[in-house]
Design a protein around this motif. Sequence first.
Motif, PDB file in Angstrom:
ATOM      1  N   ARG A 159       4.324   7.223  -1.421  1.00  0.00           N
ATOM      2  CA  ARG A 159       2.894   7.494  -1.624  1.00  0.00           C
ATOM      3  C   ARG A 159       2.571   8.945  -1.266  1.00  0.00           C
ATOM      4  O   ARG A 159       1.838   9.619  -1.980  1.00  0.00           O
ATOM      5  CB  ARG A 159       2.071   6.523  -0.784  1.00  0.00           C
ATOM      6  CG  ARG A 159       0.590   6.678  -0.975  1.00  0.00           C
ATOM      7  CD  ARG A 159      -0.147   5.762   0.006  1.00  0.00           C
ATOM      8  NE  ARG A 159      -1.551   5.762  -0.268  1.00  0.00           N
ATOM      9  CZ  ARG A 159      -2.204   4.812  -0.911  1.00  0.00           C
ATOM     10  NH1 ARG A 159      -1.563   3.756  -1.349  1.00  0.00           N
ATOM     11  NH2 ARG A 159      -3.489   4.901  -1.110  1.00  0.00           N
TER      12      ARG A 159
ATOM     13  N   ASN B  21      -5.992   8.126  -3.793  1.00  0.00           N
ATOM     14  CA  ASN B  21      -5.591   7.089  -2.836  1.00  0.00           C
ATOM     15  C   ASN B  21      -6.086   5.723  -3.294  1.00  0.00           C
ATOM     16  O   ASN B  21      -5.366   4.727  -3.180  1.00  0.00           O
ATOM     17  CB  ASN B  21      -6.099   7.412  -1.430  1.00  0.00           C
ATOM     18  CG  ASN B  21      -5.197   8.395  -0.722  1.00  0.00           C
ATOM     19  OD1 ASN B  21      -4.005   8.153  -0.582  1.00  0.00           O
ATOM     20  ND2 ASN B  21      -5.753   9.510  -0.296  1.00  0.00           N
ATOM     21  N   ALA B  22      -7.296   5.669  -3.830  1.00  0.00           N
ATOM     22  CA  ALA B  22      -7.841   4.408  -4.338  1.00  0.00           C
ATOM     23  C   ALA B  22      -7.055   3.938  -5.574  1.00  0.00           C
ATOM     24  O   ALA B  22      -6.804   2.744  -5.735  1.00  0.00           O
ATOM     25  CB  ALA B  22      -9.326   4.562  -4.675  1.00  0.00           C
TER      26      ALA B  22
ATOM     27  N   ASP C  53      -3.939   2.321  -4.582  1.00  0.00           N
ATOM     28  CA  ASP C  53      -4.178   1.009  -3.969  1.00  0.00           C
ATOM     29  C   ASP C  53      -4.387  -0.093  -5.004  1.00  0.00           C
ATOM     30  O   ASP C  53      -4.342  -1.276  -4.661  1.00  0.00           O
ATOM     31  CB  ASP C  53      -5.404   1.053  -3.049  1.00  0.00           C
ATOM     32  CG  ASP C  53      -5.126   1.795  -1.751  1.00  0.00           C
ATOM     33  OD1 ASP C  53      -3.941   1.902  -1.372  1.00  0.00           O
ATOM     34  OD2 ASP C  53      -6.098   2.260  -1.120  1.00  0.00           O
TER      35      ASP C  53
ATOM     36  N   ASP D 188      -3.602  -2.803  -7.551  1.00  0.00           N
ATOM     37  CA  ASP D 188      -2.400  -3.631  -7.722  1.00  0.00           C
ATOM     38  C   ASP D 188      -1.637  -3.300  -9.004  1.00  0.00           C
ATOM     39  O   ASP D 188      -0.410  -3.250  -8.999  1.00  0.00           O
ATOM     40  CB  ASP D 188      -2.758  -5.117  -7.717  1.00  0.00           C
ATOM     41  CG  ASP D 188      -3.145  -5.610  -6.336  1.00  0.00           C
ATOM     42  OD1 ASP D 188      -2.782  -4.947  -5.343  1.00  0.00           O
ATOM     43  OD2 ASP D 188      -3.803  -6.663  -6.247  1.00  0.00           O
TER      44      ASP D 188
ATOM     45  N   ALA E  70       0.148  -0.007  -8.335  1.00  0.00           N
ATOM     46  CA  ALA E  70       1.194  -0.157  -7.313  1.00  0.00           C
ATOM     47  C   ALA E  70       2.405  -0.913  -7.850  1.00  0.00           C
ATOM     48  O   ALA E  70       3.537  -0.666  -7.425  1.00  0.00           O
ATOM     49  CB  ALA E  70       0.634  -0.866  -6.086  1.00  0.00           C
TER      50      ALA E  70
END
Length: 177
Positions: A58, A85-86, A89, A91, A94
């Motif tokens: 990250r 960053n959001a 996050d 799913d 990610a």
Amino acid sequence: MEIKIEGNPGTGNTFQEIKIGTVQNYNPNATTVINNNYGAYPKSKEEILGGVDRSAIRQEIINYVGKTLKLVEKKWQDGYMDLWNAILDLDVVAAEVYNRGRQKGTVFNRKLVANIICCLGNFRSKDVGMYGAYSPTPIVKELEGRTDCSTRTELGSQPEAVIRDAIRYLLKDKKYT
């Protein structure tokens, strides 16, 4: 591995832990199926990463996209890194961004990150784009230090619809605009 087929495979069924999307040219009397479109989907993010340290990856991604901060319009600069960053996050992001696949010279999915930058570059709020008039050339120059690389091509392509929709929903949040 033995697959037990129950039901009509042409409708998209789950067989053991494998999701089969579509099977074309299905003949129930045949011993083979032609033109399979199927894929195995892991149960969790941990299976995708296989024990890889997500925090280090990250940080690599944040450092990479941070190179473009000086190209971001003033309106977007304050929330740009928070937005990334959001995004990381989410799913749907990610599930793919931490897996570099066959890409060399990186620990993350650089193609997906470039596609997300394209998505952000084409988003407008009150006629102000995130990077002004979006062009992949200055962005790839900041990211890679050169313009003759595959990342430039990916900066011209949007991510798949589910990721694009999740990012657009996130961009509607007033704290990023």
